[in-house]
Every structure is written in C-alpha cells, then in structure tokens.
Enzyme design. Structure first.
Site, PDB file in Angstrom:
ATOM      1  CD  GLU A 124      -4.677   9.928   3.897  1.00 51.06           C
ATOM      2  OE1 GLU A 124      -5.508  10.367   4.709  1.00 51.06           O
ATOM      3  OE2 GLU A 124      -3.451   9.876   4.139  1.00 51.06           O
ATOM      4  CB  VAL A 125      -7.799  11.126  -2.030  1.00 50.29           C
ATOM      5  CG1 VAL A 125      -8.449  12.475  -2.331  1.00 50.29           C
ATOM      6  CG2 VAL A 125      -6.941  10.682  -3.202  1.00 50.29           C
TER       7      VAL A 125
END
Length: 202
Positions: A141-142
């Site tokens: 995840e970013v």
C-alpha cells in the site's frame, strides 16, 4: 464499527508490553529472488545492503525509508501457496506513505502495474490509498495516512524513533520514488524518545 479500547490487554495499556524500539524489517519468501529484487529496488526504491555471509540459503537484504526488507528464496517455489491475483485492500500488507500520490499513481501506470485505489474519510480528513502486489502476490500500500492524527485509545507510554547518528551520504542507483528519499545513513541509528508523544498529531 466504532473503535474502542475494550478488550485491550491491561498490561499493554499500563505500559507493561515488550520494550520494543522500532520496526527493523519485514521478511518475504519469494518464488524468484531476481524478480523480487527488481521489484523492491526498481519500483519501491530500496537498495541492497550487506547480508551475513554465514547464511546457507539464498536471499537478499534491502533497506530504505528506515526499514529493511529481507528477501528469502523459496526452497520449493512450486510448492508455495497459489499466488493471489485479486487485490483486496483488507488483505495482509505493508504500507508506505509518500510525498505525492499522484506521482506514485503515474509511475505505476507507466510500469503497467495493476492497482486498486481507495479513499478513507474521517472527520473531514481524507486518506488516499493505492494497493498493488509484488511479484509473489504480497500486497503493498502507498497512502497519505499521515493525514490522520494518531489518537491513542489508552494511556500511551513515550514512543521511540530512530534518528541517524552520523551524516548521511547519497545513495547510488534506484529512483526512490515512493518516498522521494535519496539520503542514506552511513551507520546505525541511535534511539531517542519522543517527548509528550511529539510524533503524534494530538
């Protein structure tokens, strides 16, 4: 569902938990060490560091953004669980913050990496998220999670964070585009306490 402190271990709530300092690394078993190295270096911006020579199995150690990634070559790649293809934001994952989610999204499109986009809203604050898989289906995840304040549900002891104890040097190779970070500490980090939870936005 409302977050509550119900069920929190009393010892942990009273500061009786393990005396931990920081997250050191995550370990990922991979089908192809070469493919995983390319992903974590070229896509996420990690760089290789020295790995103990006493290990009798294939792998690689990487570092950036204050944490390490230890890649382990699977002894039996064909015997690993089926690789996940569906991107499920509720699945196990590691999350990185970034300076510009638009830049990250553009780079993912340029590299042909499939991703899922989500937005969380809490009290007028928005957190944007991008989820995608590494070569083995482990989810990354970013996000802009730093927008949310850290609000303890129980009395929290002073936290600790790492600060470099020597001047940094420039890293060679890799774009480091997830965090846009290019400075790399030349030595280990010293630990300092955050007075009054200064690192929490409360």
């Amino acid at each position: 569902m409302v977050n509550t402190a119900a069920g929190v271990n009393k010892a942990a709530a009273q500061g009786g938990g393990l005396r931990l300092a920081s997250l050191n690394h995550i370990s990922v078993v991979c089908r192809s060490l070469e493919s995983s190295l390319a992903f974590y270096c070229d896509v996420l911006g990690f760089f290789p560091i020295r790995r103990p020579g006493s290990f009798d199995f294939d792998g690689a150690w990487l570092f950036n953004f204050g944490i390490g990634v230890h890649l382990l070559q699977a002894e039996d790649p064909e015997g690993m669980p089926p690789m996940k293809t569906e991107i499920d934001p509720k699945d196990n994952h590691i999350s990185f913050t970034c300076e510009s989610l638009e830049v990250v999204q553009r780079r993912l499109k340029e590299m042909g990496i499939q991703y899922v986009q989500r937005r969380v809203e809490e009290g007028g604050i928005h957190v944007d998220q991008l989820f995608f898989h590494d070569p083995d289906g482990f989810m990354i995840e970013v996000c802009t999670c730093d927008n949310l304040p850290v609000i303890p549900l129980v009395p929290a002891p002073p936290c600790k964070r790492a600060v470099p104890d020597l001047a940094p040097v420039k890293a060679s190779g890799g774009s480091g585009w997830v965090g846009e970070a290019v400075d790399v500490p030349t030595a280990s980090c010293a630990m300092m306490a955050c007075p009054e939870q200064a690192c929490m936005k409360v």
